[in-house]
Scaffold this active site. Structure first.
Site: not given
Ligand code: G3I
Length: 331
Positions: A137, A181, A217, A246, A248
């Protein structure tokens, strides 16, 4: 609501996909993998490629200069090996995943530190990870799509940072395939033109780039178009692979369960996407961003939306699953 009784899971997606020589994968939520045996069982049954939803991102691994936490990444690599799956690496540089400590490091040291990090993680999984999303990105949205100049990586490594990242990854593993990506680059338009322009330039400079990840997405109602075909053909025309990385297809729920009509519309979208991959040149992988509606980023990030994946919250296959299966069977 879901008529899953007619859905045959006796030939899992990975078996059907192997007959088409197409790796079929999904992203993995490490907490679900550790805590839910049903999640792990469906994952192992249906997919032959995995990518960590978050565990391989720099903020999850890179704890300090020369200090790495590979505990979660190793767990996923072991799971993949035990179940004869390949591993995708996601991702080396993404503006949304910058370790906190690095933001305060002296700017002059950052290129050296990043090169060391890329060498460490790519080197560690050399021969295990088959494809890396090297840069994720890097481009902005909208009509004037161009480099995200506000990105930490752009600001500290310079405008040339995408080229540098691919070069460093290649140094660490000359055999691994290296991808750029991005999202909303499936269609013809400003964003996909910018992606195409970027990868074309990298290719022409002799940078070791092997493919483009199209995240996909999508929103319910999406169907493949001639534009999608034109777009993937121009990527393949550069001699590059492309993968759906990715996928969905989210739908608007506003607290309600999905209707029969919504899930049927979704199935048609999944089918089109798989068929695009199977019928156009250059597609070397099909990956969904999760597989069960019980574990999806959508409800947390897109309020009122959900039910984006091929299995429901109880791990029952949805019509979308049947559509993927039918597309793979060619029927
Ligand atoms: O691990 C913590 C947890 O300890 C805490 O209690 C909780 C409360 O909010 O947060 C948890 O972390 C979160 C993590 O996902 C696991 O659920 C983060 O806040 C959250 O920012 C994180 O979001 C991820 C996001 O990328 C940012 O890294 C999403 O799961 C993930 O699906 C998303 O994936 C991205 C791809 O990497 C790139 N393309 C877009 C895609 C969707 O946004």
């Amino acid at each position: 609501m879901l008529n899953s009784s007619r859905i045959d899971v006796s030939a899992p997606l990975r078996e059907l996909a192997a007959l088409r020589r197409l790796p079929v994968g999904t992203c993995v939520d490490m907490a679900a993998l550790a805590g839910d045996p049903e999640y792990a069982a469906v994952l192992a049954r249906e997919f032959d490629m995995v990518v960590a939803e978050n565990a391989f991102k720099p903020h999850s691994v890179w704890m300090g200069p020369r200090e790495y936490d590979f505990s979660q990444t190793n767990r996923l690599a072991e799971f993949a090996s035990r179940h004869h799956m390949t591993l995708r690496g996601h991702t080396l540089l993404w503006h949304q995943s910058v370790p906190k400590w690095l933001r305060t490091a002296p700017v002059a040291q950052i290129p050296g530190l990043v090169r060391e990090y890329i060498h460490a993680i790519v080197g560690r999984y050399r021969g295990v990870i088959t494809v890396w999303d090297v840069v994720n990105e890097a481009l902005t949205d909208g009509e004037a799509s161009g480099m995200r100049t506000e990105s930490f990586w752009y600001k500290t490594l310079g405008p040339d940072y995408v080229r540098l990242a691919f070069t460093w990854a290649h140094e660490a593993d000359p055999d691994v395939r290296l991808f750029y990506n991005d999202y909303e680059a499936e269609d013809m338009g400003a964003k996909s033109n910018a992606v195409f322009g970027l990868v074309k330039e990298l290719k022409s400079l002799g940078v070791p780039i092997h493919g483009v990840g199209l995240q996909a997405h999508l929103i319910n109602g999406w169907r493949a178009s001639e534009d999608n075909r034109t777009n993937v053909r121009r990527i393949a025309g550069l001699g590059l692979e492309w993968q759906v990385t990715e996928a969905d297809i989210r739908m608007q729920l506003e607290g309600n369960p999905p209707s029969d009509e919504q899930v049927e519309v979704q199935a048609a979208g999944y089918r089109d996407l798989m068929e695009l991959c199977l019928t156009e040149p250059g597609c070397t992988g099909f990956v969904t961003w999760g597989f069960s509606d019980a574990h999806s980023w959508i409800p947390g990030f897109r309020k009122g939306w959900g039910a984006a994946l091929p299995f429901d919250i109880h791990f029952r296959p949805k019509p979308a699953y049947l559509a993927l299966s039918d597309a793979l069977r060619g029927c």
